[in-house]
Scaffold this active site. Structure first.
Site, short mmCIF file in Angstrom:
data_model
loop_
_atom_site.label_atom_id
_atom_site.label_comp_id
_atom_site.label_asym_id
_atom_site.label_seq_id
_atom_site.Cartn_x
_atom_site.Cartn_y
_atom_site.Cartn_z
N ALA A 177 0.88 -1.05 0.03
CA ALA A 177 0.04 -0.12 0.01
C ALA A 177 0.65 1.21 0.05
O ALA A 177 1.93 1.15 0.56
CB ALA A 177 -0.74 -0.01 1.11
N LEU A 192 0.48 3.83 1.84
CA LEU A 192 0.91 4.16 3.22
C LEU A 192 1.84 3.70 3.90
O LEU A 192 2.52 4.04 4.83
CB LEU A 192 -0.51 3.71 4.01
CG LEU A 192 -0.68 4.17 5.54
CD1 LEU A 192 -0.98 5.51 5.58
CD2 LEU A 192 -1.82 3.17 6.20
N TYR A 193 2.37 2.36 3.53
CA TYR A 193 3.45 1.69 4.31
C TYR A 193 4.51 2.13 3.96
O TYR A 193 5.10 2.76 2.97
CB TYR A 193 3.37 0.04 3.75
CG TYR A 193 2.05 -0.65 3.86
CD1 TYR A 193 1.19 -0.31 4.76
CD2 TYR A 193 1.87 -1.93 3.16
CE1 TYR A 193 -0.11 -1.12 4.93
CE2 TYR A 193 0.43 -2.69 3.30
CZ TYR A 193 -0.23 -1.87 4.29
OH TYR A 193 -1.47 -2.86 4.43
N SER A 194 5.59 1.86 4.99
CA SER A 194 5.37 0.97 6.18
C SER A 194 4.73 1.64 7.32
O SER A 194 4.28 2.68 7.29
CB SER A 194 6.72 0.59 6.64
OG SER A 194 7.44 1.82 6.98
N GLY A 215 5.64 5.37 1.68
CA GLY A 215 5.88 4.86 0.52
C GLY A 215 7.32 3.92 0.33
O GLY A 215 7.64 3.13 -0.64
#
Length: 220
Positions: free
Chosen positions: A50, A52-54, A63
């Protein structure tokens, strides 16, 4: 490894999907690459990430997981052997460092451009809405008070139309949901059928023996 078709699609995925949300926070790039190598050796072809990650989500690591996957793909050259699923972040306190809007055309354009660049690929196999714009109980939260004035979210038909444009452009193959309610799933399927728009092919909700929130999600 056993494989199954993602219902309604031409995608065949391994029964085990490799989650990656700790890469860039709890795991280094080298460790992420090692996990990918091992998973692929065991027959895993389904990778979940995603923008959003980590996690925990921070501006400093925004990112990073997609970038780690992207550098692995560049080094290994196995893109066509894998099914990559990613997600666009919705509006929330934890994602305000990404963007403050919802699922408008401009937000999708920004999100998909950046995800594809980080992943170093031309397309994403399964693109999911990480959570609804609507105010709902999510991420294991049980208590929820319905707000009748919560009506500023991007309407479902517009969301599906925006996703359809990305499919037509060849940037994504299929679409799905995450952290969605039964009502939300029903409405997405209903509108897709009525308007001949892309059908949500998957839902990624927490659901196990100790987390049954989806069973009792608010009906809105």
């Amino acid at each position: 490894m056993r494989y199954t078709k993602l219902p309604g699609t031409s995608i065949e995925v391994s029964k085990i999907c490799l989650g990656t949300m700790t890469w860039g926070e709890q795991n280094t790039e080298a460790e992420g690459h090692a996990q990918l190598d091992y998973a692929v050796e065991q027959g895993v072809n389904f990778i979940d990430t995603a923008e959003l990650y980590s996690v925990p989500a921070r501006a400093e690591t925004y990112g990073s997981t997609e970038r780690i996957i992207g550098s692995w793909l560049k080094n290994r050259g196995k893109r066509d052997d894998l099914i990559i699923a990613s997600k666009i972040a919705g509006p929330a306190e934890m994602s305000k460092h990404i963007r403050t809007g919802g699922y408008t055309k401009a937000e999708f354009k920004d999100a998909i451009h950046k995800s594809l660049k980080r992943l170093q690929t031309d397309y994403i196999d399964l693109y999911q809405l990480h959570w609804p714009e609507r105010k709902i109980a999510k991420f294991g939260k049980m208590d929820f008070e319905f707000d009748p004035n919560d009506n500023k979210w991007t309407q479902i038909e517009e969301v599906l139309d925006n996703l359809n444009n990305l499919i037509k452009a060849g940037k994504i193959r299929y679409v799905g949901l995450s952290n969605e309610t039964p009502w939300g799933v029903m409405k997405f399927l209903q509108v897709a059928k009525e308007k001949s728009l892309p059908r949500m092919m998957s839902i990624q909700n927490a659901y196990n023996l100790v987390n049954r929130v989806f069973d009792i999600s608010n009906s809105e």
